[in-house]
Write an enzyme that holds these catalytic residues in place. Structure first.
Site, PDB file in Angstrom:
ATOM      1  N   ALA A 285      12.117 -24.974  14.810  1.00  8.97           N
ATOM      2  CA  ALA A 285      11.448 -24.144  14.033  1.00  8.97           C
ATOM      3  C   ALA A 285      11.075 -23.181  15.074  1.00  8.97           C
ATOM      4  O   ALA A 285      10.985 -21.556  15.363  1.00  8.97           O
ATOM      5  CB  ALA A 285      10.679 -24.905  13.530  1.00  8.97           C
TER       6      ALA A 285
ATOM      7  N   ASP B   8      11.293 -28.372   9.984  1.00 11.53           N
ATOM      8  CA  ASP B   8      11.321 -27.138   9.972  1.00 11.53           C
ATOM      9  C   ASP B   8      11.373 -26.075   8.585  1.00 11.53           C
ATOM     10  O   ASP B   8      11.270 -24.780   8.483  1.00 11.53           O
ATOM     11  CB  ASP B   8      13.140 -27.725  10.258  1.00 11.53           C
ATOM     12  CG  ASP B   8      13.377 -27.985  11.472  1.00 11.53           C
ATOM     13  OD1 ASP B   8      13.276 -29.298  12.075  1.00 11.53           O
ATOM     14  OD2 ASP B   8      13.175 -27.319  12.219  1.00 11.53           O
TER      15      ASP B   8
HETATM   16  O1  MRU Z   1      18.145 -28.951  15.633  1.00  8.38           O
HETATM   17  P1  MRU Z   1      16.938 -28.605  16.386  1.00  8.38           P
HETATM   18  O2  MRU Z   1      17.264 -29.280  17.513  1.00  8.38           O
HETATM   19  O3  MRU Z   1      16.282 -26.866  15.449  1.00  8.38           O
HETATM   20  O4  MRU Z   1      16.165 -29.239  15.402  1.00  8.38           O
HETATM   21  C1  MRU Z   1      14.099 -29.496  15.743  1.00  8.38           C
HETATM   22  C2  MRU Z   1      13.962 -29.677  14.623  1.00  8.38           C
HETATM   23  O5  MRU Z   1      14.008 -30.390  13.877  1.00  8.38           O
HETATM   24  C3  MRU Z   1      12.455 -30.737  15.692  1.00  8.38           C
HETATM   25  O6  MRU Z   1      11.638 -31.468  14.606  1.00  8.38           O
HETATM   26  C4  MRU Z   1      11.171 -29.135  14.519  1.00  8.38           C
HETATM   27  O7  MRU Z   1      12.298 -27.823  14.408  1.00  8.38           O
HETATM   28  C5  MRU Z   1      10.089 -28.719  14.816  1.00  8.38           C
HETATM   29  S1  MRU Z   1       9.897 -27.998  16.791  1.00  8.38           S
HETATM   30  C6  MRU Z   1       8.175 -27.900  17.400  1.00  8.38           C
END
Ligand code: MRU
Length: 315
Positions: free
Chosen positions: A49, A218
């Site tokens: 995110a 997210d």
């Molecule tokens: O699909 P992704 O790899 O973008 O998913 C990321 C996540 O779910 C993380 O836990 C979230 O973005 C927090 S990152 C600090």
């Protein structure tokens, strides 16, 4: 190379680590058009995110006023609110000229670095004990942000304070952000860690092997319901049953006051291909249908605390 800056603006282009190539090689991509950046976001070359927030803002610089390109960038992935937020914040100053847009994007980059440091300190202060075994899912480290990360940022601070016994990193099917990225970071940090199959999480908690679960987010709805990588909800259920704190670590920018509850969060479905094949090899009979939600929603009553760069929320 460690630490790496995951995403930045270098000589008129977006430079970012191609996360699809890790852990085998750490390769930088140079992206000069919004469409190249949208492609990188969709195939998860850049992901997480906070990093998506910076990518969104830098993408507006690349778009150079092309509204249609900005709209496509904003919608490249739906769940992490930071992407749309970063795009909107940079686009809001477009009438002041390209320099102002770039300045806004670089401010988001710098704010992320400071926010991750603050979350690391606050999260480490919150947790009790000095030989902590932390379970985590996906990658919430520097690779998901600009330098340090959210949940993994807390882990880094614990390690720096000498309070980390071990990290239990869930592999994170189907794209293996835990196995490929989190272990890569932990090894470079010199932090003791162990890779765990996703389905083992609740059982390992039940048998007393975990002091806290730390996850990122997210999108956090106004009532505290939290969308994060698929598997987080199962960990929250297991944590409640085992009496283990389940802590969400995310910057204030991941809180979306316009989303009243988790039911209103759009969950990205990434299609069957990532499930019926593994590493390019088919693992299910031809024609098998598959569901592939990339995220789930943990209801707020299963969350012990949300640690942000400004405060601790107990939903
Ligand atoms: O699909 P992704 O790899 O973008 O998913 C990321 C996540 O779910 C993380 O836990 C979230 O973005 C927090 S990152 C600090």
């Amino acid at each position: 190379v460690w630490p790496v800056r995951t995403i930045d603006w270098v000589d008129g282009a977006v430079e970012l680590v191609d996360q699809t190539r890790l852990p085998d090689e750490c390769v930088m991509l140079r992206l000069r058009t919004t469409d190249e950046l949208i492609g990188a976001i969709r195939r998860l070359a850049v992901r997480g995110a906070p990093a998506l927030g910076v990518a969104g803002a830098l993408g507006v610089v690349l778009a150079a006023g092309d509204r249609e390109a900005i709209a496509r960038l904003r919608a490249a992935r739906p769940t992490a609110v930071n992407l749309a937020w970063g795009v909107d914040r940079a686009a809001a100053v477009a009438d002041q000229g390209p320099e102002a847009v770039l300045r806004a994007a670089l401010r988001i980059r710098d704010e992320d670095i400071a926010a991750c440091r603050a979350m690391g300190e606050r999260g480490a202060d919150l947790l009790e004990g000095d030989r902590l075994r932390i379970m985590t899912v996906c990658n919430t480290g520097g690779l998901a942000a600009v330098e340090r990360g959210t949940a993994r940022g807390v882990i880094q601070t614990l390690h720096e304070r000498g309070r980390l016994a071990e990290v239990l990193a869930l592999e994170t099917r189907p794209l293996l952000q835990g196995a490929r990225l989190t272990t890569w970071e932990l090894a470079r940090m010199g932090a003791p860690h162990c890779l765990v199959a996703d389905s083992a999480g609740p059982y390992l908690m039940a048998r007393g092997g975990v002091d806290a679960v730390l996850v990122g987010a997210d999108r956090i709805a106004a009532n505290g319901d939290t969308a994060n990588k698929i598997g987080s909800y199962a960990l929250a259920l297991g944590a409640e049953r085992a009496g283990v704190p389940f802590v969400v670590v995310a910057p204030e920018t991941t809180i979306d006051p316009a989303t009243p509850s988790g039911d209103h969060i759009e969950i990205e479905d990434r299609g069957a291909g990532e499930i019926v094949r593994f590493g390019g090899v088919r693992v299910a009979p031809e024609g098998t249908r598959a569901l592939n939600p990339a995220f789930d929603v943990t209801p707020h009553d299963l969350i012990t605390a949300i640690v942000t760069d400004k405060r601790i929320i107990r939903p």
